[in-house]
Motif scaffolding. Structure first.
Motif: not given
Length: 284
Positions: A203-217
């Motif tokens: 669970e990401a903290a409220a202040e954590a950055p977002k995952i921008v590069h969402t594609r994964n294999h």
């Protein structure tokens, strides 16, 4: 998560590297057990703690941690007495964070940014213990090539240890509204399952950055494929254990936390293995 397909292994690794660069920032900002490691010089990460007795006395040993991410387990291995500790990871951002964490923990660790398939050429020497855990094999397309790298890093008489998510666990689909269903491949395929996913496994903290590069294999590998690959690479299997506990809970409505051992199915946990452990050695 939305599935896609891709034919290019270079693209697969580059997408995964970018995704893990983003995850590294999210995990660091969300704690990840790092403050406890820094504050207590004797603390061992919860992910490593179940295997301290298995690993035994590491005083004077050379240890390499493959796919080390932020290096929390790597710090733990250093605290078990290893004289040389090396961490290897594909993600440059993960390695940068790992170096900062090791410095804050006063841990003497060498970190190397490299694809695990390139670990043999990226790192000098051989090791008394080659260690990797948890959630590692699903990012690798070729289990035989991985096993050959592992074996090449183990000193004669040295050991290999892995704890990872069980391939049967990984084959169960995300939608469990009608119960557990086998929905993903159990055996290794050439092409991966490819996802667009804005979340990570914590669970990401409220202040954590977002995952921008969402594609994964990701790829699954059967237990038989994993064992056979290690044996074919020249290692001798000493222990193969399957357990009904997991380090994470992908189906919160079906799982409960169990006495510090992780998560298990709430009802009839004997139905499904969630992790496996392999201990192996390279003959003298």
């Amino acid at each position: 998560m939305t599935p896609h397909t891709s034919p290019d292994s270079t693209t697969w690794f580059e997408d995964n590297r970018k995704n893990w660069d983003d995850r590294a920032a999210v995990h660091r900002a969300s704690g990840y057990g790092i403050p406890e490691l820094i504050e207590d010089s004797e603390a061992i990460p919860s992910t490593l703690a179940p295997d301290v007795d298995r690993l035994g006395d590491l005083r004077g040993a050379a240890v390499i941690h493959l796919q080390c991410h932020l290096g929390t387990d790597t710090v733990g291995l250093s605290r078990l007495g290893a004289s040389r500790v090396v961490g290897v990871d594909l993600s440059g951002a993960s390695i940068a964070h790992a170096r900062e964490i090791a410095e804050a923990c006063a841990a003497d660790i060498e970190y190397v940014e490299a694809n695990v398939y390139d670990a043999r050429s990226a790192v000098e020497g051989s090791f008394d213990l080659v260690y990797t855990s948890i959630g590692v094999l699903c990012w690798l397309p070729d289990i035989d090539a991985w096993a050959r790298v592992v074996a090449s890093l183990v000193s004669p008489g040295g050991r290999f240890f892995i704890r990872d998510d069980h391939p049967m666990f990984m084959a169960v689909g995300e939608d469990v509204s009608d119960g557990l269903r086998i929905d993903q491949p159990y055996f290794q395929l050439v092409s991966p399952l490819t996802w667009e996913d804005e979340d990570s496994y914590i669970e990401a903290a409220a202040e954590a950055p977002k995952i921008v590069h969402t594609r994964n294999h990701q790829w699954n590998h059967s237990l038989g494929e994993i064992v056979t690959a290690l044996v074919s690479a020249g290692l001798v299997i000493d222990v193969l254990e399957e357990v009904p506990y997991s380090a994470w809970a992908p189906w919160p409505e079906l799982m409960v936390e169990d006495e510090g051992r992780g998560y298990r199915l709430r009802d009839r946990p004997e139905r499904l293995p969630l992790q496996f452990v392999i201990e192996a050695h390279r003959p003298e």
